[in-house]
Enzyme design. Structure first.
Site, mmCIF file in Angstrom:
data_model
loop_
_atom_site.group_PDB
_atom_site.id
_atom_site.type_symbol
_atom_site.label_atom_id
_atom_site.label_comp_id
_atom_site.label_asym_id
_atom_site.label_seq_id
_atom_site.Cartn_x
_atom_site.Cartn_y
_atom_site.Cartn_z
ATOM 1 C CG HIS A 133 -2.057 -0.846 1.244
ATOM 2 N ND1 HIS A 133 -1.981 -2.182 0.959
ATOM 3 C CD2 HIS A 133 -3.366 -0.584 1.500
ATOM 4 C CE1 HIS A 133 -3.196 -2.718 1.039
ATOM 5 N NE2 HIS A 133 -4.053 -1.774 1.372
ATOM 6 C CD GLU B 283 -5.846 4.111 1.864
ATOM 7 O OE1 GLU B 283 -7.061 3.827 1.916
ATOM 8 O OE2 GLU B 283 -4.963 3.433 2.421
#
Length: 349
Positions: free
Chosen positions: A203, A206
């Site tokens: 990830h 974000e």
């Protein structure tokens, strides 16, 4: 003959789903049923006000999101629960036209219930195998480390994942709040995974900005990046993503739900696509955000005005960025071409 209202059915477009968390894939009615059967009390936000109102841009909001996720995970107490979750996830993928699901899980979140890390991962792999055989949807497992835990834990998971290359594990990820653990701290774990032949799928970009994405590229040699939408703030970074063909797993409804963007039309989906960034649409956690994969493609069509050829291009990107076997990729890509060659229908969705 195509008319302005002619489109092709999106559930017939072959696609791959690359950003789905294990517990977050659960159907809401399954959560309610399992909670009652297992004696787990659900808060009102999960039981009666579903989907819950979330916002992860501040510490309190992320804590609430994580708390709801942990409560949902607590209903998965028995082996049959794990089999059911994966079977239903695969059924949902089949309905959406997805031929490949890459579902991410941190086995340590379930290890105390299922006799340790190795036994837990083997249970999940067997449940994935059974679900795939029952539905015809290919399933790969992404073993994902938690960036809020010590990097040594991530190394242990990478070594575990390495043992199951070619046996269902296809990628190695890094999840949770990126503000609480920088990608560079996990370089050693990802080096283990990459050397074993696993895709690097952390990830980034974000809740944090371009630096988070850049570290995923520089330190973790990322093949894909979960979310990555904040890369748009640095045009040179977007150009690099496009040049290196690093797939961004963009999750529209999740980004709205956690407050990454205020409204779905603020998402830089069109800008990233037009800049040449490979994109795979995903759902993140439909248990908490509501809409599943098909809705993400509808958003691309209805909000961002993606044409059918462009939607086909998104599907191809998801397939090429996946850890699916080459034979399945070839089959699915041919299916995309067939979909595009099929005449559109008035009012098709």
């Amino acid at each position: 003959m195509e008319t302005p209202t002619s489109t092709r059915r999106l559930d017939r477009l072959p696609k791959a789903h690359l950003h789905l968390h294990f517990t977050g894939s659960m159907r809401h009615d399954t959560l309610i049923e399992m909670a009652e059967a297992r004696g787990v009390h659900l808060p009102q936000a999960l039981a009666e006000e579903w989907p819950p109102k979330l916002r992860g841009t501040d510490e309190r909001g992320w804590f609430r999101f994580q708390r709801l996720y942990d409560i949902a995970r607590s209903v998965l107490k028995r082996q049959e629960d794990m089999y059911r979750l994966l079977r239903e996830a695969a059924e949902d993928e089949r309905e959406a036209g997805s031929g490949w699901l890459e579902i991410q899980v941190d086995p340590s979140g379930y290890a105390s219930r299922f006799d340790g890390l190795t036994a837990t991962l083997e249970l999940i792999l067997d449940a994935a195998r059974v679900a795939s055989e029952a539905t015809g949807v290919g399933i790969g497992i992404m073993v994902a480390a938690n960036r809020t835990r010590h990097p040594l834990d991530a190394r242990a998971l990478a070594r575990l994942a390495r043992q199951y290359v070619g046996k269902g594990v296809v990628s190695f990820g890094l999840n949770n709040d990126e503000r609480r653990g920088r990608a560079r701290d996990f370089e050693a774990a990802f080096r283990i995974a990459k050397r074993a032949g696993l895709l690097s799928t952390p990830h980034g970009g974000e809740l944090n900005g371009p630096r988070s994405v850049r570290e995923c590229l520089d330190e973790l040699d990322a093949d894909r990046i979960g979310h990555g939408v904040r890369a748009i703030e640095d045009p040179y970074l977007v150009e690099r993503i496009a040049t290196q063909e690093v797939t961004l797993e963009v999750c529209p409804t999740s980004n709205v739900g956690l407050g990454v963007v205020e409204k779905v039309d603020h998402l830089p989906l069109r800008r990233l696509y037009d800049a040449g960034a490979p994109i795979a649409l995903g759902t993140d956690d439909p248990l908490l955000f509501g809409p599943r994969l098909l809705e993400q493609y509808r958003i691309a069509r209805e909000v961002f005005e993606f044409s059918d050829p462009e939607l086909a291009d998104l599907a191809r990107m998801s397939i090429r960025g996946s850890g699916a076997p080459d034979s399945l990729k070839k089959e699915m890509l041919a299916g995309v071409d067939t979909w595009l060659a099929t005449p559109p229908e008035d009012g098709a969705v």
